[in-house]
Enzyme design. Structure first.
Site, PDB file in Angstrom:
ATOM      1  N   THR A 166       1.048  -1.174   0.113  1.00 41.60           N
ATOM      2  CA  THR A 166      -0.239   0.059   0.062  1.00 41.60           C
ATOM      3  C   THR A 166       1.051   1.245   0.192  1.00 41.60           C
ATOM      4  OG1 THR A 166      -1.708  -1.048   1.042  1.00 41.60           O
ATOM      5  CG2 THR A 166      -1.583   1.149   1.623  1.00 41.60           C
ATOM      6  N   GLY A 218      -0.814  -1.700   6.331  1.00 36.92           N
ATOM      7  CA  GLY A 218      -0.729  -3.077   7.137  1.00 36.92           C
ATOM      8  C   GLY A 218      -2.113  -3.821   6.879  1.00 36.92           C
TER       9      GLY A 218
END
Length: 316
Positions: A166, A218
């Site tokens: 990400t 995460g």
């Protein structure tokens, strides 16, 4: 106010052969964002540009290089937020868009809404003149291989979630305004329509001039449970430094829900942090014309911006 930008390319495990590309990608993004800030551009423009740069880089799980859902398609989420007035725009489960962060910015500036999803986001993109990008062209060989491997009966998709980049950026500009931006392809082999933390305000990112800005990465479901981005700003409002606020929030997420992740933070006086509870997180920051970057805990390389720009033009 001296401008500062911090970027991340995702927390998790970064395989050896991808470390160099991940480092180069976050450095390039930070330098591009900082270039805007140095020309007295806005924090909003800087974080959008930094994230766009990483969406175009196949080393990261965002834009081109996004992981595939269970059907073998790319579905992406993104958010951008302006700390000046708490305006925000986000998109979720979007397909056939090269740069979801640009679409999120348009949602913020051209609609009265904050989040558009799936087919509605696609219709809005068309109305805004954003060209369709064939889904196939966003798929890298690596994403396809990983998808196929996860379809095997004895595969462990959890194992493959650890190397997911990400991307995100936070910045403060010369006027003292903060902003954040985050973009992702989500989890490999996820259910169709799954939306993680990235597009959710307060989870994937948050920006408020009164405290600062943060972007997270995460395990999305864990991040959502603790509303991680807003939690970090809450700790800073209570007087914690960016580093302490980040560590405290990441520790809470780990002990409360067993989730690992990483965050980048800048406060309203220009102090910054890049912290993670995973094995690695690629990150870079520029402040006072000095570039700092790393991947492992405790790793920090430093170069002057001029030196970094020279090596960037020579191919890092």
């Amino acid at each position: 106010m001296k401008p500062v930008i911090v970027v991340h390319g995702g927390a998790g495990r970064i395989f050896k052969e991808r470390e160099e590309g991940s480092r180069a990608g976050v450095v390039r993004a930070a330098l591009q964002g900082y270039g805007i800030l140095k020309r007295r551009g806005s924090a909003l423009d800087a974080v959008e540009e930094a994230v766009r740069s990483m969406e175009d880089d196949p080393h990261f799980n965002a834009g081109y290089g996004s992981v595939l859902n269970e059907k073998g398609e790319v579905e992406m989420d993104a958010i951008i937020m302006d700390g000046k007035n708490l305006d925000s725009g986000a998109v979720s489960a979007v397909k056939c868009i090269a740069n979801p962060i640009k679409l999120a910015r348009l949602v913020m500036e051209k609609t009265k809404h904050m989040l558009l999803t799936g087919c509605g986001a696609h219709l809005f993109a068309q109305a805004m003149g954003i060209p369709d990008t064939p889904g196939e062209t966003l798929i890298t060989e690596r994403s396809r291989e990983r998808w196929k491997k996860n379809l095997e009966p004895d595969s462990n998709p959890e194992e493959f979630q650890k190397d997911l980049g990400t991307v995100g950026a936070v910045a403060i500009d010369s006027e003292g305004n903060v902003a954040c931006a985050t973009s992702t392809g989500g989890l490999s082999n996820k259910l169709i329509g799954r939306v993680g933390d990235t597009a959710c305000i307060g989870s994937g990112g948050y920006a408020d001039n009164r405290s600062g800005a943060t972007s997270t990465t995460g395990h999305g479901e864990s991040i959502m449970k603790v509303v991680l981005a807003r939690l970090i700003l809450y700790h800073m409002e209570q007087g914690m430094s960016p580093e302490m606020a980040a560590d405290t929030a990441l520790d809470y997420m780990k002990t409360r829900v067993g989730g690992l992740g990483g965050v980048i933070v800048v406060n309203n006086s220009g102090e910054w942090a890049a912290r993670f509870s995973t094995k690695q997180m690629s990150w870079a920051t520029v402040k006072d014309d000095q570039l700092h970057y790393g991947i492992y805990a405790g790793e920090r390389h430093t170069k002057s911006v001029d030196e970094a720009l020279t090596s960037e033009s020579e191919g890092f």
